[in-house]
Design a protein around this motif. Structure first.
Motif, PDB file in Angstrom:
ATOM      1  N   LYS A 107      40.127  67.534  68.707  1.00  0.00           N
ATOM      2  CA  LYS A 107      39.419  67.228  67.465  1.00  0.00           C
ATOM      3  C   LYS A 107      38.905  65.790  67.446  1.00  0.00           C
ATOM      4  N   VAL A 108      39.697  64.864  67.996  1.00  0.00           N
ATOM      5  CA  VAL A 108      39.238  63.474  68.084  1.00  0.00           C
ATOM      6  C   VAL A 108      38.057  63.374  69.043  1.00  0.00           C
ATOM      7  N   ALA A 109      38.137  64.087  70.146  1.00  0.00           N
ATOM      8  CA  ALA A 109      37.025  64.087  71.108  1.00  0.00           C
ATOM      9  C   ALA A 109      35.752  64.596  70.452  1.00  0.00           C
ATOM     10  N   ARG A 110      35.901  65.617  69.627  1.00  0.00           N
ATOM     11  CA  ARG A 110      34.737  66.195  68.967  1.00  0.00           C
ATOM     12  C   ARG A 110      34.112  65.208  67.978  1.00  0.00           C
ATOM     13  N   VAL A 111      34.944  64.502  67.226  1.00  0.00           N
ATOM     14  CA  VAL A 111      34.409  63.619  66.186  1.00  0.00           C
ATOM     15  C   VAL A 111      33.718  62.385  66.771  1.00  0.00           C
ATOM     16  N   VAL A 112      34.134  61.993  67.985  1.00  0.00           N
ATOM     17  CA  VAL A 112      33.449  60.842  68.604  1.00  0.00           C
ATOM     18  C   VAL A 112      32.363  61.293  69.582  1.00  0.00           C
ATOM     19  N   GLY A 113      32.128  62.595  69.652  1.00  0.00           N
ATOM     20  CA  GLY A 113      31.005  63.108  70.429  1.00  0.00           C
ATOM     21  C   GLY A 113      31.260  63.317  71.908  1.00  0.00           C
ATOM     22  N   LEU A 114      32.526  63.531  72.296  1.00  0.00           N
ATOM     23  CA  LEU A 114      32.824  63.724  73.717  1.00  0.00           C
ATOM     24  C   LEU A 114      32.785  65.194  74.132  1.00  0.00           C
ATOM     25  N   GLY A 115      32.989  66.087  73.177  1.00  0.00           N
ATOM     26  CA  GLY A 115      32.943  67.504  73.504  1.00  0.00           C
ATOM     27  C   GLY A 115      34.243  68.052  74.050  1.00  0.00           C
ATOM     28  N   TYR A 116      34.159  69.279  74.570  1.00  0.00           N
ATOM     29  CA  TYR A 116      35.325  70.032  75.052  1.00  0.00           C
ATOM     30  C   TYR A 116      35.315  70.069  76.576  1.00  0.00           C
ATOM     31  N   PRO A 117      36.500  70.035  77.228  1.00  0.00           N
ATOM     32  CA  PRO A 117      37.855  69.870  76.676  1.00  0.00           C
ATOM     33  C   PRO A 117      38.140  68.408  76.352  1.00  0.00           C
ATOM     34  N   GLY A 118      38.781  68.171  75.214  1.00  0.00           N
ATOM     35  CA  GLY A 118      38.914  66.817  74.704  1.00  0.00           C
ATOM     36  C   GLY A 118      39.918  65.948  75.410  1.00  0.00           C
ATOM     37  N   GLY A 119      41.069  66.519  75.817  1.00  0.00           N
ATOM     38  CA  GLY A 119      42.146  65.710  76.388  1.00  0.00           C
ATOM     39  C   GLY A 119      41.724  64.850  77.558  1.00  0.00           C
ATOM     40  N   PRO A 120      41.198  65.433  78.628  1.00  0.00           N
ATOM     41  CA  PRO A 120      40.791  64.622  79.791  1.00  0.00           C
ATOM     42  C   PRO A 120      39.695  63.617  79.467  1.00  0.00           C
ATOM     43  N   LYS A 121      38.794  63.984  78.546  1.00  0.00           N
ATOM     44  CA  LYS A 121      37.685  63.083  78.220  1.00  0.00           C
ATOM     45  C   LYS A 121      38.160  61.881  77.408  1.00  0.00           C
ATOM     46  N   VAL A 122      39.080  62.113  76.483  1.00  0.00           N
ATOM     47  CA  VAL A 122      39.645  60.999  75.714  1.00  0.00           C
ATOM     48  C   VAL A 122      40.423  60.072  76.639  1.00  0.00           C
ATOM     49  N   GLU A 123      41.228  60.647  77.515  1.00  0.00           N
ATOM     50  CA  GLU A 123      42.022  59.840  78.446  1.00  0.00           C
ATOM     51  C   GLU A 123      41.128  58.983  79.341  1.00  0.00           C
ATOM     52  N   LYS A 124      40.074  59.566  79.842  1.00  0.00           N
ATOM     53  CA  LYS A 124      39.163  58.835  80.741  1.00  0.00           C
ATOM     54  C   LYS A 124      38.468  57.692  80.018  1.00  0.00           C
ATOM     55  N   LEU A 125      37.935  57.962  78.829  1.00  0.00           N
ATOM     56  CA  LEU A 125      37.225  56.916  78.087  1.00  0.00           C
ATOM     57  C   LEU A 125      38.180  55.822  77.621  1.00  0.00           C
ATOM     58  N   ALA A 126      39.420  56.186  77.316  1.00  0.00           N
ATOM     59  CA  ALA A 126      40.407  55.205  76.850  1.00  0.00           C
ATOM     60  C   ALA A 126      40.696  54.139  77.898  1.00  0.00           C
ATOM     61  N   LEU A 127      40.476  54.453  79.151  1.00  0.00           N
ATOM     62  CA  LEU A 127      40.726  53.480  80.227  1.00  0.00           C
ATOM     63  C   LEU A 127      39.887  52.226  80.065  1.00  0.00           C
ATOM     64  N   SER A 128      38.714  52.357  79.458  1.00  0.00           N
ATOM     65  CA  SER A 128      37.829  51.196  79.272  1.00  0.00           C
ATOM     66  C   SER A 128      37.902  50.630  77.861  1.00  0.00           C
ATOM     67  N   GLY A 129      38.855  51.121  77.062  1.00  0.00           N
ATOM     68  CA  GLY A 129      38.965  50.652  75.689  1.00  0.00           C
ATOM     69  C   GLY A 129      40.178  49.780  75.442  1.00  0.00           C
ATOM     70  N   LYS A 130      40.258  49.236  74.236  1.00  0.00           N
ATOM     71  CA  LYS A 130      41.373  48.394  73.815  1.00  0.00           C
ATOM     72  C   LYS A 130      42.129  49.084  72.673  1.00  0.00           C
ATOM     73  N   GLU A 131      43.431  48.897  72.658  1.00  0.00           N
ATOM     74  CA  GLU A 131      44.284  49.503  71.616  1.00  0.00           C
ATOM     75  C   GLU A 131      44.322  48.568  70.414  1.00  0.00           C
ATOM     76  N   ASN A 132      43.161  48.357  69.813  1.00  0.00           N
ATOM     77  CA  ASN A 132      43.040  47.316  68.784  1.00  0.00           C
ATOM     78  C   ASN A 132      42.712  47.854  67.395  1.00  0.00           C
TER      79      ASN A 132
END
Length: 353
Positions: free
Chosen positions: A187-212
């Protein structure tokens, strides 16, 4: 003589064999998996046909489409598994199949295929609980692993903490009261426009992000072993919508990294606290979300501080597969649990204790 009576006598012979070959069949969602495993630990073959590419265009799994694709490929997957294991179907000692929980139509395909094989080959039919199958994936990955231990089950449909007392004895001590963790990722992947399947896509994009980003949320379950992920999901949705209403650009990588960190911390805090309360020094992770290396490493590092060893199977055994069903089926067979007649039916939901 009834089939079940005949097979009960056959099981008495099988449990005394030095080598026991189990065929495992998994079709609970969108993977058709058939594997052949020896003595619950050694994979002879593990064939999986994934439907991810098919369902991606729909934004999620379509049950009817999943069922039709299981039907189309299951016999070919079976033949390929036999070929890769280099054995004949007559050499199989028993047939294990996921009977629940999952998509009912998809489950029916695997269960009916298993019943046909079992009846034709005169082999015992072993019903396997899907979640217990995921736990068993760790037995294949780690030959030294034996119960008792704690298990954190994280998947697209389930989030639970189990106390594993023995190979066939489980006690659920906590579970999600709303969204499963994998569902929250989607659902988080969908709301930020990453699409399905969300888990691997969120994990991959998070590598370049900050926990801020500190998402505003409420968690009324912080003192229990139950989980709620609807709050963090809603917090992410509100954050994105508020930014859009102010015409502010959002940093998708930071959103993914901050969301993933919250989830990892929530899972870790409760799983490790359960280990301490139940005096267990081993924690295993199972289910599709256990493929997330950030979550695994977070748990592993925090566990080390408490003297708790954390295990997670390789990615190939995290998602649905026949090998985990065969392994679980082996231990069910050795304990004479789950032996079924040919009237076995699929169940969309079952009790995990």
């Amino acid at each position: 003589m009834r089939y079940i009576d005949e097979m009960t006598k056959e099981v008495d012979k099988i449990v005394n064999k030095k080598e026991c070959i189990i065929l495992g069949i998994e079709s609970s969602c969108d993977e058709t998996g058939i594997a052949i495993v020896k003595n619950g630990r050694e994979i002879l073959s593990n064939v999986v046909s994934s439907q991810i590419d098919i369902h991606t265009k729909f934004g999620g799994v379509v049950p009817e489409v999943a069922s039709r694709n299981h039907i189309a490929c299951i016999n070919n997957i079976f033949n390929q598994a036999l070929k890769e294991a280099n054995i004949s179907k007559e050499e199989i000692d028993a047939i294990a199949v996921t009977y629940g929980a999952g998509l009912i139509g998809a489950l029916f395909v695997g269960v009916n295929f298993a019943k046909s094989l079992a009846y034709t080959l005169k082999k015992p039919l072993i019903a396997v609980n899907h979640i217990q199958g995921h736990i068993a994936s760790n037995y294949i990955a780690f030959p030294e692993l034996k119960p008792p231990f704690m298990c954190l089950l994280v998947s697209g449909a389930h989030t639970s903490i189990f106390k594993v007392d023995d190979y066939t004895k489980f006690t659920q001590v906590g579970q999600s009261v709303d969204d499963a963790v994998g569902e929250a990722f989607d659902k988080v992947a969908r709301v930020v426009g990453l699409g399905y399947p969300g888990g691997p896509k969120v994990e991959k994009l998070a590598l370049s992000g900050k926990e801020n980003i500190c998402f505003k949320r409420q968690n009324s379950l912080k003192h229990s072993y139950n989980f709620t992920f609807s709050g963090i999901k809603t917090a992410v949705i509100n954050y994105v919508q508020n930014a859009q209403s102010r015409k502010e650009e959002i940093n998708k990588a930071d959103i993914c990294a901050s969301f993933q960190h919250y989830v990892a911390k929530e899972l870790c805090d409760k799983a490790l606290r359960a280990c301490e309360e139940y005096n267990q020094k081993t924690l295993v992770i199972a289910g599709g979300v256990s493929a997330n290396r950030y979550i695994f490493n977070y748990l592993k590092n925090e566990g080390e501080k408490l003297g708790i060893k954390v295990f997670a199977p390789p990615v190939s055994l995290c998602t649905d597969n026949g090998a985990m069903i065969a392994s679980c089926g082996y231990y069910n067979l050795m304990s004479k649990v789950g032996l079924s007649d040919i009237d076995l039916t699929a169940k969309a939901s079952i009790n995990y204790n």
